[in-house]
Design an enzyme around this catalytic site. Structure first.
Site, PDB file in Angstrom:
ATOM      1  CG  ASN A   9      -1.811   1.154   1.357  1.00 17.37           C
ATOM      2  OD1 ASN A   9      -1.511   2.216   0.819  1.00 17.37           O
ATOM      3  ND2 ASN A   9      -2.914   0.988   2.052  1.00 17.37           N
ATOM      4  CB  ALA A  10       1.750   3.563  -2.779  1.00 20.83           C
ATOM      5  CG  ASP A  71      -4.600  -7.241  10.009  1.00 18.02           C
ATOM      6  OD1 ASP A  71      -4.884  -6.884   8.850  1.00 18.02           O
ATOM      7  OD2 ASP A  71      -5.246  -8.115  10.620  1.00 18.02           O
ATOM      8  CB  SER A  72      -6.158  -1.692  10.450  1.00 21.03           C
ATOM      9  OG  SER A  72      -6.118  -1.581   9.033  1.00 21.03           O
ATOM     10  CG  PHE A 157      -8.752   3.237   2.738  1.00 18.85           C
ATOM     11  CD1 PHE A 157      -8.040   4.088   3.546  1.00 18.85           C
ATOM     12  CD2 PHE A 157      -8.814   1.889   3.097  1.00 18.85           C
ATOM     13  CE1 PHE A 157      -7.391   3.635   4.686  1.00 18.85           C
ATOM     14  CE2 PHE A 157      -8.171   1.417   4.238  1.00 18.85           C
ATOM     15  CZ  PHE A 157      -7.452   2.295   5.031  1.00 18.85           C
ATOM     16  CG  ASP A 160     -11.880   6.309   6.080  1.00 21.70           C
ATOM     17  OD1 ASP A 160     -11.890   6.087   7.308  1.00 21.70           O
ATOM     18  OD2 ASP A 160     -10.848   6.296   5.394  1.00 21.70           O
ATOM     19  CG  HIS A 185      -7.459   2.643  13.134  1.00 20.29           C
ATOM     20  ND1 HIS A 185      -7.827   3.769  12.442  1.00 20.29           N
ATOM     21  CD2 HIS A 185      -7.462   1.642  12.212  1.00 20.29           C
ATOM     22  CE1 HIS A 185      -8.055   3.449  11.183  1.00 20.29           C
ATOM     23  NE2 HIS A 185      -7.847   2.169  11.021  1.00 20.29           N
TER      24      HIS A 185
HETATM   25  P1  IMP Z   1      -5.480  -3.560   6.048  1.00 18.64           P
HETATM   26  O1  IMP Z   1      -5.028  -3.418   7.453  1.00 18.64           O
HETATM   27  O2  IMP Z   1      -4.771  -2.641   5.115  1.00 18.64           O
HETATM   28  O3  IMP Z   1      -5.458  -5.024   5.618  1.00 18.64           O
HETATM   29  O4  IMP Z   1      -7.014  -3.090   5.997  1.00 18.64           O
HETATM   30  C1  IMP Z   1      -8.076  -3.919   6.341  1.00 18.64           C
HETATM   31  C2  IMP Z   1      -9.398  -3.346   5.929  1.00 18.64           C
HETATM   32  O5  IMP Z   1      -9.982  -2.676   7.049  1.00 18.64           O
HETATM   33  C3  IMP Z   1      -9.394  -2.317   4.805  1.00 18.64           C
HETATM   34  O6  IMP Z   1      -9.506  -2.936   3.561  1.00 18.64           O
HETATM   35  C4  IMP Z   1     -10.614  -1.488   5.123  1.00 18.64           C
HETATM   36  O7  IMP Z   1     -11.764  -2.131   4.627  1.00 18.64           O
HETATM   37  C5  IMP Z   1     -10.654  -1.526   6.646  1.00 18.64           C
HETATM   38  N1  IMP Z   1      -9.957  -0.357   7.230  1.00 18.64           N
HETATM   39  C6  IMP Z   1      -8.793  -0.372   7.925  1.00 18.64           C
HETATM   40  N2  IMP Z   1      -8.439   0.873   8.278  1.00 18.64           N
HETATM   41  C7  IMP Z   1      -9.371   1.686   7.768  1.00 18.64           C
HETATM   42  C8  IMP Z   1      -9.528   3.103   7.777  1.00 18.64           C
HETATM   43  O8  IMP Z   1      -8.708   3.877   8.303  1.00 18.64           O
HETATM   44  N3  IMP Z   1     -10.613   3.585   7.146  1.00 18.64           N
HETATM   45  C9  IMP Z   1     -11.538   2.782   6.529  1.00 18.64           C
HETATM   46  N4  IMP Z   1     -11.430   1.465   6.473  1.00 18.64           N
HETATM   47  C10 IMP Z   1     -10.356   0.906   7.092  1.00 18.64           C
END
Ligand code: IMP
Length: 201
Positions: A9-10, A71-72, A157, A160, A185
């Site tokens: 993720n750039a 991871d989120s 994204f 949000d 977060h």
């Molecule tokens: P990853 O941690 O980049 O794998 O993100 C996991 C998924 O959680 C993303 O594809 C979003 O659907 C959601 N997500 C994580 N952080 C955010 C944020 O800051 N805003 C909106 N969606 C988020």
């Protein structure tokens, strides 16, 4: 000192560079683009911490450099904490252009009959640093808020456009990137990790 950020993720690379610089760490942050043969690491763990560690361990082992991964996801109380670690593909696998919209619409559908007082949730992030010698540091961040009924805003994204943080009237898609980083977060988890890195070097 070099650090590899275990993501393609750039947008995350300049974000981590800025946070590390603010914490006084003068590390060179490389992205996975510098390592075309790096393995794709499936997120198979049931927790954000587990998945962040999985990715950081794999990339530290592959590159021989300190690796940072995160991871989120979105955790909604009414949905028993889901989408959680399944946030990225909650609606199933869609093409990159449609994935975020499909995920968001499914959550809105699932909460269609849920009144405002039961629409609380949080964005959650775990950040992990793994050193080639096996040292591991994990930090976490959370941004509490609620899921609204209609998407608003063009920034950000994922979920949000339907998430309003506590103390805000705007969605996180209506905040500037700087405003979001200050409370997000991911911003919280990465600032904690940067402080740990600053204390190590
Ligand atoms: P990853 O941690 O980049 O794998 O993100 C996991 C998924 O959680 C993303 O594809 C979003 O659907 C959601 N997500 C994580 N952080 C955010 C944020 O800051 N805003 C909106 N969606 C988020």
């Amino acid at each position: 000192m070099k650090i590899v950020l275990a993501t393609r993720n750039a947008k995350k690379v300049p974000e981590l560079r800025a946070i590390l610089a603010d914490a006084g760490v003068s590390a060179e942050v490389l992205s996975l683009d510098a390592f075309p043969d790096a393995p794709e690491v499936p997120e198979t763990e049931p927790s954000f911490v587990g998945n962040a560690l999985l990715k950081a361990r794999a990339i530290a082992a592959h590159t021989g450099l300190p690796a940072v991964a995160d991871d989120s996801g979105l955790s909604v109380e009414e949905l028993r904490g889901m989408p959680g670690v399944l946030s990225a593909r909650w609606a199933g696998r869609f093409g990159a252009d449609d994935q975020d919209r499909a995920n968001l619409e499914l959550v809105l559908d699932q909460l269609a009959d849920t009144p405002p007082e039961r629409r609380a949730g949080a964005f959650v992030c775990a950040a992990a640093l793994v050193l080639p010698d096996g040292t591991e540091v994990v930090t976490e961040g959370e941004m509490r808020g609620r899921v609204i009924r209609e998407p608003r805003g063009e920034n950000g994204f994922g979920y949000d456009p339907v998430f309003v943080p506590e103390g805000e009237s705007r969605t996180t898609a209506e905040l500037s990137p700087q405003e979001k980083n200050a409370i997000s977060h991911r911003g919280i988890a990465f600032r904690k990790l940067a402080a740990e890195i600053a204390a190590m070097v």
